[in-house]
Scaffold this motif. Structure first.
Motif, PDB file in Angstrom:
ATOM      1  N   LEU A  24       0.836  -1.202   0.000  1.00  0.00           N
ATOM      2  CA  LEU A  24       0.000   0.000   0.000  1.00  0.00           C
ATOM      3  C   LEU A  24       0.870   1.251   0.000  1.00  0.00           C
ATOM      4  O   LEU A  24       0.602   2.215  -0.734  1.00  0.00           O
ATOM      5  CB  LEU A  24      -0.923  -0.010   1.214  1.00  0.00           C
ATOM      6  N   ASN A  25       1.906   1.240   0.819  1.00  0.00           N
ATOM      7  CA  ASN A  25       2.841   2.362   0.871  1.00  0.00           C
ATOM      8  C   ASN A  25       3.464   2.599  -0.497  1.00  0.00           C
ATOM      9  O   ASN A  25       3.551   3.745  -0.964  1.00  0.00           O
ATOM     10  CB  ASN A  25       3.930   2.057   1.913  1.00  0.00           C
ATOM     11  N   TYR A  26       3.885   1.529  -1.145  1.00  0.00           N
ATOM     12  CA  TYR A  26       4.521   1.661  -2.459  1.00  0.00           C
ATOM     13  C   TYR A  26       3.549   2.201  -3.503  1.00  0.00           C
ATOM     14  O   TYR A  26       3.913   3.034  -4.328  1.00  0.00           O
ATOM     15  CB  TYR A  26       5.076   0.308  -2.899  1.00  0.00           C
ATOM     16  N   GLY A  27       2.294   1.734  -3.468  1.00  0.00           N
ATOM     17  CA  GLY A  27       1.314   2.225  -4.423  1.00  0.00           C
ATOM     18  C   GLY A  27       1.024   3.700  -4.239  1.00  0.00           C
ATOM     19  O   GLY A  27       1.001   4.477  -5.210  1.00  0.00           O
ATOM     20  N   VAL A  28       0.823   4.121  -2.999  1.00  0.00           N
ATOM     21  CA  VAL A  28       0.527   5.533  -2.730  1.00  0.00           C
ATOM     22  C   VAL A  28       1.718   6.416  -3.090  1.00  0.00           C
ATOM     23  O   VAL A  28       1.567   7.451  -3.749  1.00  0.00           O
ATOM     24  CB  VAL A  28       0.133   5.723  -1.257  1.00  0.00           C
ATOM     25  N   SER A  29       2.919   6.022  -2.654  1.00  0.00           N
ATOM     26  CA  SER A  29       4.095   6.855  -2.909  1.00  0.00           C
ATOM     27  C   SER A  29       4.428   6.926  -4.401  1.00  0.00           C
ATOM     28  O   SER A  29       4.840   7.983  -4.896  1.00  0.00           O
ATOM     29  CB  SER A  29       5.294   6.323  -2.125  1.00  0.00           C
ATOM     30  N   SER A  30       4.236   5.830  -5.123  1.00  0.00           N
ATOM     31  CA  SER A  30       4.464   5.871  -6.572  1.00  0.00           C
ATOM     32  C   SER A  30       3.469   6.801  -7.250  1.00  0.00           C
ATOM     33  O   SER A  30       3.832   7.561  -8.162  1.00  0.00           O
ATOM     34  CB  SER A  30       4.344   4.465  -7.159  1.00  0.00           C
TER      35      SER A  30
END
Length: 248
Positions: free
Chosen positions: A147-153
């Motif tokens: 989730l962190n990776y999706g939001v930050s990307s």
């Protein structure tokens, strides 16, 4: 916690979808003429990435990987459905894009009309699919990190299109040489912005290890061995003298 923070900033600045791996360039260049339009598309990309990357992580962990079907029983432990990754990832993305399109058309018809064909094209935006494929390739270990990776990307892509849109609005009033007007100057600015974003890499990829101790040279080793040998000889002499004195 530190792992989440590092992944967040690394995905925004160092592994930026536009400036690092050049994904989503078609919509980045086409919809970046106005800030208002860029904000709308950027928000849609953040939402789609924030939803599809965790969903695709669950699919990858419990369905696609080799041995992922072990939860169904030991007879399914040897199944490997990784060849279905592209199909299932794109199906998940297309479903979420349709949801975004319906919501935008319902609540913001003006934004829906300004985005035009590029809103449904999020489904085939390589940045969206790239987020899920990079998540799979990097073997992100938990749903929270996915989730962190999706939001930050998504935020990284949003910042990229917002910055270029703001610059392109101002550059209309600049004296740009005729051969570079339009996409020419836009590509040059994109390259300079990419260099600027990559300069943040030192914050996360700098040398955090303690400095290595210098290795002793051959001469130093020889001197050390000689000193140790002399000390041993002196100890032997002292102990021998003590024995002699005791016998006396």
């Amino acid at each position: 916690m530190l792992e989440h923070i590092e992944l967040f900033f690394k995905s925004i600045f160092i592994d930026n979808m536009v400036f690092a791996v050049f994904l989503g360039m078609c919509s980045y260049l086409a919809v970046s003429k106005k800030v208002s339009t860029a904000v709308g598309l950027g928000a849609a990309v953040i939402f789609v990435l924030a939803v599809t990357v965790p969903l695709n992580w669950l699919l990858d962990q419990y369905l696609l990987q080799e041995g992922a079907l072990a939860w169904l029983g030991p007879e399914y432990a040897d199944y490997n459905l990784s060849f279905l990754s592209f199909i299932l990832f794109i199906a998940t993305i297309a479903t979420m894009v349709q949801l975004v399109e319906i919501v935008v058309e319902k609540f913001s018809p003006a934004l829906y009309n300004s985005l035009g064909i590029f809103l449904p094209l999020i489904a085939v935006n390589c940045a969206i699919l790239g987020g899920s494929l990079f998540m799979q390739a990097r073997e992100i270990p938990s749903l929270g990190l996915a989730l962190n990776y999706g939001v930050s990307s998504g935020i990284g892509w949003f910042l990229a299109i917002l910055a270029i849109a703001a610059i392109r609005e101002k550059i209309r009033y600049s004296n740009v040489p005729a051969p570079l007007r339009g996409l020419g100057i836009t590509f040059i600015i994109t390259g300079l912005m990419g260099i600027g974003f990559q300069s943040f890499g030192g914050m996360l990829t700098g040398d955090n290890e303690p400095p290595e101790q210098p290795t002793p040279t051959t001469v130093e080793k020889v001197n050390k061995e000689e000193i140790e040998k002399e000390m041993e000889d002196k100890d032997k002499e002292v102990s021998y003298n003590e024995v002699i004195n005791e016998q006396k």
